[in-house]
Scaffold this motif. Structure first.
Motif, mmCIF file in Angstrom:
data_model
loop_
_atom_site.group_PDB
_atom_site.id
_atom_site.type_symbol
_atom_site.label_atom_id
_atom_site.label_comp_id
_atom_site.label_asym_id
_atom_site.label_seq_id
_atom_site.Cartn_x
_atom_site.Cartn_y
_atom_site.Cartn_z
ATOM 1 N N GLN A 161 40.227 36.845 34.228
ATOM 2 C CA GLN A 161 39.559 36.940 35.539
ATOM 3 C C GLN A 161 39.355 38.391 35.954
ATOM 4 N N GLU A 162 40.285 39.246 35.581
ATOM 5 C CA GLU A 162 40.198 40.655 35.948
ATOM 6 C C GLU A 162 38.945 41.310 35.356
ATOM 7 N N ILE A 163 38.651 41.052 34.096
ATOM 8 C CA ILE A 163 37.470 41.673 33.482
ATOM 9 C C ILE A 163 36.183 40.998 33.963
ATOM 10 N N ILE A 164 36.247 39.716 34.271
ATOM 11 C CA ILE A 164 35.074 39.037 34.839
ATOM 12 C C ILE A 164 34.729 39.663 36.189
ATOM 13 N N LYS A 165 35.747 39.916 37.025
ATOM 14 C CA LYS A 165 35.516 40.572 38.318
ATOM 15 C C LYS A 165 34.925 41.961 38.123
#
Length: 124
Positions: A103-107
């Protein structure tokens, strides 16, 4: 045996990554694409657009693990060593993953349009 098979699949995934990327014209036009290595770094593929000055740094992972920001950070560090049109190029980072992304890299990719995530054949 499983490790050897996994390595063969990873190598082939890196080879077909350019074909996957070239199908996505919405990420930008790539005029030339290929593997890159020197005595310090290896990048799965680098794509160039001579007209716009865009350079695409491409990392492909065929793994059961999600790709995280650490992989992006490694790619950014490697990209800093590339001299092509250094003062004028626009960097884009393309990550391909079999299993997806944290989720961190998607954000991060939602905030920065120069980070492009592809899972399978779909841009995330």
């Amino acid at each position: 045996m499983n490790e050897q098979l996994s390595n063969i699949i990873q190598e082939n995934y890196q080879r077909i990554a350019p074909e996957i990327i070239l199908k996505h014209s919405d990420i930008g036009r790539i005029e030339k694409i290929g593997r890159y290595w020197d005595n310090k770094n290896e990048i799965d593929n680098i794509g160039l657009n001579y007209n716009t000055g865009e350079i695409f740094f491409i990392e492909s992972k065929w793994s059961n693990k999600l790709i995280g920001v650490n992989i992006l950070d490694e790619l950014i560090a490697k990209a800093k060593t590339i001299d092509w049109n250094r003062d004028n190029h626009k960097k884009k980072y393309v990550l391909l993953s079999k299993s997806g992304f944290t989720q961190e890299i998607i954000k991060a990719s939602k905030k920065d349009k120069n980070i492009i995530l592809i899972q399978g054949n779909k841009i995330i």
